[in-house]
Design an enzyme around this catalytic site. Sequence first.
Site, mmCIF file in Angstrom:
data_model
loop_
_atom_site.group_PDB
_atom_site.id
_atom_site.type_symbol
_atom_site.label_atom_id
_atom_site.label_comp_id
_atom_site.label_asym_id
_atom_site.label_seq_id
_atom_site.Cartn_x
_atom_site.Cartn_y
_atom_site.Cartn_z
ATOM 1 N N SER A 145 -2.302 -12.516 4.703
ATOM 2 C CA SER A 145 -2.880 -12.390 3.350
ATOM 3 C C SER A 145 -1.896 -12.907 2.296
ATOM 4 O O SER A 145 -2.305 -13.276 1.192
ATOM 5 C CB SER A 145 -3.288 -10.955 3.055
ATOM 6 O OG SER A 145 -2.163 -10.110 2.955
ATOM 7 N N LYS A 148 0.802 -1.218 0.000
ATOM 8 C CA LYS A 148 0.000 0.000 0.000
ATOM 9 C C LYS A 148 0.839 1.274 0.000
ATOM 10 O O LYS A 148 0.309 2.358 -0.246
ATOM 11 C CB LYS A 148 -0.963 -0.002 1.176
ATOM 12 C CG LYS A 148 -1.999 -1.104 1.091
ATOM 13 C CD LYS A 148 -2.924 -0.932 -0.100
ATOM 14 C CE LYS A 148 -4.116 -1.875 0.008
ATOM 15 N NZ LYS A 148 -5.141 -1.603 -0.998
#
Lengths: 92, 315
Positions: B261, B44
């Site tokens: 994840s 991100k």
Amino acid sequence: MSVEVRLPTLLRPHVGGNSSLEVEGNTVGQVIDQMVSIYPDLEGQIITPNGDLHKFINIYLNDDDIRYLDKLDTKLNAGDTISILPAVAGGL
Amino acid sequence: MTYYSTILETIGNTPLVEVSQLSPNPSVRIFAKLEGVNPGGSVKDRVALSMVTEAENQGILSPGKTLIEPSSGNTGIGLAMVSRIKGYKLKVVLPANVSIERRQLLQVWGAEIIDSPAKEGSNGAVRKAQRLSKENPDYVFLYQYGNPGNPKAHFEGTGPEIWKDCPQITHFVSGLGTSGTLMGVGKFLKEQDPSIQVWAIEPPAGEVVDGLRSLEDGYIPPIFFDNNGEDLLDRKTVIGPKESIEWTRKLIDVGIFAGISSGTAMAGAARCAASIKEGSIVFVAPDGGWKYLSTGAWTEDIDVVTERARHTIYF
């Protein structure tokens, strides 16, 4: 052939409160049609009037989203599970 | 180059590491794109820098301004780092059920945390941020779910990096959250070779869907529609928390300490490998394992950890 169909909380009131149903059909589309004929309140909830999958509904055959298989024509095998889920925001 | 003039220059150009020892099919190679090496610790950082730069270029953002963003962690952390360096204030709308480390990192970078209810998940955080930005028109709301700068970071960065490092790629596998990675990388790779298959992996919808009152409360990220996501993706498959944690642990065997994840994406890559005859799969490992130590993911009984993961946003 009958398969198990799992329903999200918000559709359960339309199917007598059941969280899952055993439904007959050889394709996902046939299963949905069969469900709607048994539970007419589902009309328009999963499939739009022009025959498309509702944009906020995802249908999974086992673990796979049917939009990326053969959509409503996706064929079923004995022992398959269909899960109907509303679309939600993913992680971020 | 002997040095970087700002830490922001170290964002991107992440390593691609072969993990084929974990492939269930000897004819399929698997490569992990390790995004945890970014300075803020996740993929991100790319998105945060891209959205902020675009906003600055458009004149929407200037020093002293306040940003607001819904995030379960990584985007918030990336934005907090970028904001700290550039002199912006940041408010992050954070679902209550994220790991403690995500919350701590936001505090490290000086972001203000606005809690949103755990039971509403990311949907609730998005709605709350939308409401707050309407009430406070001076806030700058970058809105990662709808900001073209999100997929652009991957179309211009992540995608070309993968293509340069692994031109033999046949399948790209990545988690589906905002869809930014899949849209940006997927679009870039298909432009190079339309036969490349793009697989989206997602965690089970979990308890959040039970809280939806009507179908119209459903949510699909605008960038998914803007990029014709349904045409771009070739497959979308669900990986449960237990399988995610199992693969997070297996990654340790090849020296990769990555977040949960990443285990989800690796599990997807393994499933993909088992379903094809031959090929080369690249998957994105979004962050490192540091932020998940408190979850016990590597060290505690797997059933206990799995049960805990069902109530935590780890994706």
